[in-house]
Scaffold this motif. Sequence first.
Motif, short mmCIF file in Angstrom:
data_model
loop_
_atom_site.label_atom_id
_atom_site.label_comp_id
_atom_site.label_asym_id
_atom_site.label_seq_id
_atom_site.Cartn_x
_atom_site.Cartn_y
_atom_site.Cartn_z
N LYS A 19 1.34 -0.88 0.61
CA LYS A 19 -0.23 -0.07 -0.32
C LYS A 19 0.95 1.03 -0.29
O LYS A 19 0.64 2.51 -0.44
N THR A 20 2.12 1.90 0.61
CA THR A 20 2.68 2.86 0.72
C THR A 20 4.14 2.22 0.14
O THR A 20 4.66 3.38 0.26
N HIS A 21 4.11 1.43 -0.37
CA HIS A 21 5.37 0.94 -1.25
C HIS A 21 6.19 1.49 -0.40
O HIS A 21 7.74 1.95 -1.07
N GLU A 22 6.46 1.22 0.91
CA GLU A 22 7.74 1.51 1.41
C GLU A 22 8.24 -0.62 1.41
O GLU A 22 7.55 -0.78 1.86
N CYS A 23 9.86 -0.61 2.44
CA CYS A 23 10.06 -1.84 2.01
C CYS A 23 11.19 -1.50 3.02
O CYS A 23 12.72 -0.45 3.07
N THR A 24 11.41 -2.53 3.89
CA THR A 24 12.86 -2.25 4.99
C THR A 24 13.65 -4.33 4.88
O THR A 24 13.11 -4.94 4.87
N LEU A 25 14.42 -4.14 5.52
CA LEU A 25 15.27 -4.67 5.47
C LEU A 25 15.71 -5.20 7.15
O LEU A 25 16.53 -3.80 7.68
N ASN A 26 15.92 -6.07 8.22
CA ASN A 26 16.14 -6.09 9.08
C ASN A 26 15.90 -4.35 9.76
O ASN A 26 16.63 -3.89 10.37
N GLU A 27 15.04 -4.43 9.29
CA GLU A 27 13.86 -3.35 9.80
C GLU A 27 15.11 -1.47 9.70
O GLU A 27 14.42 -0.48 9.68
N LYS A 28 15.72 -1.45 8.49
CA LYS A 28 16.70 -0.86 7.94
C LYS A 28 15.80 0.00 6.79
O LYS A 28 15.60 -0.76 5.99
N PRO A 29 15.33 0.99 6.75
CA PRO A 29 15.06 1.78 5.07
C PRO A 29 15.45 1.22 3.94
O PRO A 29 16.56 1.57 4.41
N LEU A 30 14.55 1.03 2.96
CA LEU A 30 15.67 0.11 1.43
C LEU A 30 14.79 1.12 0.70
O LEU A 30 13.75 1.57 0.48
N SER A 31 15.89 2.08 0.20
CA SER A 31 15.03 3.11 -0.95
C SER A 31 15.60 2.15 -2.62
O SER A 31 16.32 2.30 -3.02
N LEU A 32 14.17 1.80 -2.87
CA LEU A 32 14.17 1.19 -3.92
C LEU A 32 12.96 1.65 -5.28
O LEU A 32 12.17 3.28 -4.53
N THR A 33 14.05 2.01 -6.78
CA THR A 33 12.76 2.49 -7.53
C THR A 33 11.34 1.88 -7.90
O THR A 33 11.60 0.01 -6.96
N PRO A 34 10.47 2.15 -8.34
CA PRO A 34 9.77 1.03 -8.77
C PRO A 34 9.04 -0.07 -9.79
O PRO A 34 8.62 -1.10 -8.74
N THR A 35 10.15 0.40 -10.51
CA THR A 35 11.49 -0.95 -11.20
C THR A 35 11.54 -2.13 -9.56
O THR A 35 11.30 -3.60 -9.45
N GLU A 36 12.42 -1.48 -8.90
CA GLU A 36 13.06 -2.82 -8.04
C GLU A 36 11.63 -2.44 -7.02
O GLU A 36 12.39 -4.24 -6.74
N PHE A 37 10.99 -1.88 -7.03
CA PHE A 37 10.41 -2.54 -5.28
C PHE A 37 9.55 -4.24 -6.34
O PHE A 37 8.93 -5.20 -5.57
N SER A 38 9.07 -3.47 -7.75
CA SER A 38 8.22 -4.76 -8.89
C SER A 38 8.85 -6.20 -8.40
O SER A 38 8.96 -6.95 -8.28
N ILE A 39 10.47 -6.01 -8.81
CA ILE A 39 11.09 -7.00 -8.87
C ILE A 39 10.98 -8.04 -7.75
O ILE A 39 10.52 -9.02 -7.70
N LEU A 40 11.37 -6.94 -6.78
CA LEU A 40 11.61 -7.29 -5.08
C LEU A 40 10.03 -8.73 -4.92
O LEU A 40 10.08 -9.29 -4.88
N CYS A 41 8.96 -8.26 -5.30
CA CYS A 41 7.76 -8.28 -4.30
C CYS A 41 7.23 -9.65 -5.09
O CYS A 41 6.56 -10.83 -4.87
N ILE A 42 7.89 -9.43 -6.71
CA ILE A 42 7.02 -10.50 -7.74
C ILE A 42 8.09 -12.06 -7.12
O ILE A 42 7.29 -13.14 -6.89
N LEU A 43 10.04 -11.18 -6.50
CA LEU A 43 10.42 -12.70 -6.03
C LEU A 43 10.10 -13.49 -4.75
O LEU A 43 9.97 -14.40 -4.67
N CYS A 44 9.32 -12.57 -3.95
CA CYS A 44 9.08 -12.87 -2.88
C CYS A 44 7.56 -13.31 -2.47
O CYS A 44 7.39 -14.93 -2.19
N ARG A 45 6.76 -13.15 -4.08
CA ARG A 45 5.40 -13.75 -3.18
C ARG A 45 6.00 -15.53 -4.39
O ARG A 45 4.89 -16.30 -4.06
N GLN A 46 6.81 -15.63 -5.34
CA GLN A 46 6.91 -16.47 -5.85
C GLN A 46 7.95 -17.73 -5.25
O GLN A 46 8.87 -18.25 -5.87
N LYS A 47 8.37 -16.85 -3.63
CA LYS A 47 9.39 -17.42 -3.18
C LYS A 47 9.59 -19.63 -3.12
O LYS A 47 8.23 -19.53 -3.24
#
Length: 233
Positions: free
Chosen positions: A146-174
């Motif tokens: 919803k917010t298009h925010e990403c954190t790794l080990n509680e630290k924010p990751l600044s991702l472009t829309p493309t990077e966010f999309s790739i990561l979402c797809i890979l995580c859903r298909q883990k």
Amino acid sequence: MSEKILIVDDEQEIADLVALYLRSEDYEVRKFYSAALALECIRSEVLDLAILDVMMPEMDGFRLCREIREQYTYPVIMLTAKGEEIDKINGLTLGADDYITKPFRPLELIARVKAQLRRYKRYNTGTGPEETQDLIIHSGLVLNGKTHECTLNEKPLSLTPTEFSILCILCRQKGNVVSAEDLFRQIWKDEYFSKSNNTITVHIRHLREKMGDSFEDPKYIKTVWGCGYKIEA
């Protein structure tokens, strides 16, 4: 209302040709043969996408991309010289969303423009496949659809829309391998991208850098040679 697209290229024939094709698709075009002249437009007008040539006198496309990313999130497509891999990597590192190599087919560029605008609208309006699952959690990685925010080990990751999309797809298909062509189809919805070279590879490399993930022994995004990418279940 027609989307407003910026074109900056010191090769006037190329800029004029791209503008002609974009206008034939009913886009509103702002065209400049100099990066310095384009700055005023960037700072004063509301734009929807920028197409920037890398090699320009006085101010190159990289600096112009950096200027855009300091204030705006709309898509940026870089035009690079044939074989200049470092240009592609630098552009994506600075926040560009895609690149296309000269010489290119105008219809391919138009297809990429349309795909980037579709994704940008989905990203900003909170609609589309990326938001079908609000929260994704995996091994310290948290993605909020919803917010298009990403954190790794509680630290924010600044991702472009493309990077966010790739990561979402890979995580859903883990646990499953996702090919570069499948990523193209899911992200850009366009056949031209399945014929491209290594756009996905460069985005994956940049994601790994931001996540501090090792290429040799990655904890998150693993390369399955000849097949694609996966995140272990």
